[in-house]
Design a protein around this motif. Structure first.
Motif, PDB file in Angstrom:
ATOM      1  N   GLU A 113       0.823  -1.206   0.000  1.00 17.55           N
ATOM      2  CA  GLU A 113       0.000   0.000   0.000  1.00 17.55           C
ATOM      3  C   GLU A 113       0.858   1.258   0.000  1.00 17.55           C
ATOM      4  O   GLU A 113       0.478   2.274  -0.591  1.00 17.55           O
ATOM      5  CB  GLU A 113      -0.938  -0.006   1.205  1.00 17.55           C
ATOM      6  N   PRO A 157       0.307   2.033  -4.432  1.00 17.07           N
ATOM      7  CA  PRO A 157      -1.071   2.320  -4.031  1.00 17.07           C
ATOM      8  C   PRO A 157      -2.119   1.979  -5.090  1.00 17.07           C
ATOM      9  O   PRO A 157      -3.298   1.843  -4.764  1.00 17.07           O
ATOM     10  CB  PRO A 157      -1.044   3.829  -3.752  1.00 17.07           C
ATOM     11  N   ASP A 158      -1.694   1.817  -6.336  1.00 22.81           N
ATOM     12  CA  ASP A 158      -2.643   1.492  -7.395  1.00 22.81           C
ATOM     13  C   ASP A 158      -2.845  -0.012  -7.551  1.00 22.81           C
ATOM     14  O   ASP A 158      -3.685  -0.436  -8.356  1.00 22.81           O
ATOM     15  CB  ASP A 158      -2.169   2.078  -8.729  1.00 22.81           C
ATOM     16  N   ARG A 209      -7.064  -3.805  -0.207  1.00 23.54           N
ATOM     17  CA  ARG A 209      -7.649  -3.020   0.874  1.00 23.54           C
ATOM     18  C   ARG A 209      -8.585  -3.866   1.727  1.00 23.54           C
ATOM     19  O   ARG A 209      -8.601  -3.752   2.954  1.00 23.54           O
ATOM     20  CB  ARG A 209      -8.372  -1.811   0.285  1.00 23.54           C
TER      21      ARG A 209
END
Length: 234
Positions: free
Chosen positions: A92, A96-97, A170
């Motif tokens: 993360e 982050p993508d 996530r």
């Protein structure tokens, strides 16, 4: 699918015994870890691999794969779930993508490529993710602390969880934090998702995908690797 593989490899092999952690035992001229990582490097959808190693691990740096630019390392934790969390934090923070994480046991070097491809194909677009598993075929017994049989467990609808397990980054991170905050030591990623009410999907895999846990497993894994064909699920 944007996928990063995560391999918890900080264990010291208490159940296996001996001074050498099982991931560094040799099979066909390479370590168990090298076989497992090379398996993942052969999956086109896997962009890179994050390996969680023990803070005192001095063997990892000696492997040729240590210099592979597609592999990054983090410090693992006391239990598997802590190592996975540390790896997810790294993903993360640096990627982050990335939407999906493929978690694989370092001690499963015999998973057929076809099983992983089937897992990725079947879970494309799935809201949660899922895992490889096989139906339980043996009769199961529940025993007490004195190893006395208490009951025979109905094996209908019971499956043995395997890895890899593929989940949305996530969702898995939130589920793990939920469990760890409550002192729940989850033993695989699917269990964390189940704890927060989500429903992973099971994809049937191969019984060749054994986990090296005890000394006799090493010989069996060597045999499967000697067959020389991990491209099918048979």
């Amino acid at each position: 699918m944007s996928i990063i593989a995560l391999v918890p490899a900080a264990g010291i092999g208490r159940r296996f015994g001996g001074e050498m952690p099982k991931q560094y035992l040799s099979m066909h001229g390479r370590t168990v870890m090298e076989h497992s990582l090379e398996l993942l490097l052969g999956i086109p959808q896997v962009e890179r691999i994050v390996v969680a190693v023990h803070a005192d691990d001095r063997r990892w740096q000696s492997l040729a794969l240590f210099d592979d630019i597609r592999i990054e390392t983090v410090i693992g934790g006391d239990e598997r779930c802590h190592s996975v969390r540390n790896g997810l934090n790294h993903i993360e923070g640096h990627y982050p993508d990335c939407e999906w994480v493929l978690v694989h046991d370092v001690a499963r070097p015999c998973c057929p490529y076809g099983d992983i491809e089937k897992l990725l194909q079947q879970l494309t677009g799935h809201p949660v993710g899922g895992l490889l598993a096989v139906p339980v075929s043996d009769t199961l017994k529940r025993v007490d602390t004195m190893q006395q049989v208490q009951e025979t467990v109905d094996r209908v609808a019971l499956w043995q969880a395997l890895t890899p397990q593929l989940f949305r980054v996530r969702l898995l991170m939130d589920a793990l934090e939920f469990c760890l905050a409550r002192g729940v030591n989850v033993t695989d990623e699917a269990q964390a998702l189940e704890a927060v009410g989500l429903v992973p999907e099971v994809v049937e895999g191969s019984r060749r995908n054994i986990k090296i846990t005890r000394p006799e497993d090493l010989a069996l894994a060597e045999y499967f690797l000697s067959l020389g064909d991990l491209s099918t699920t048979k």
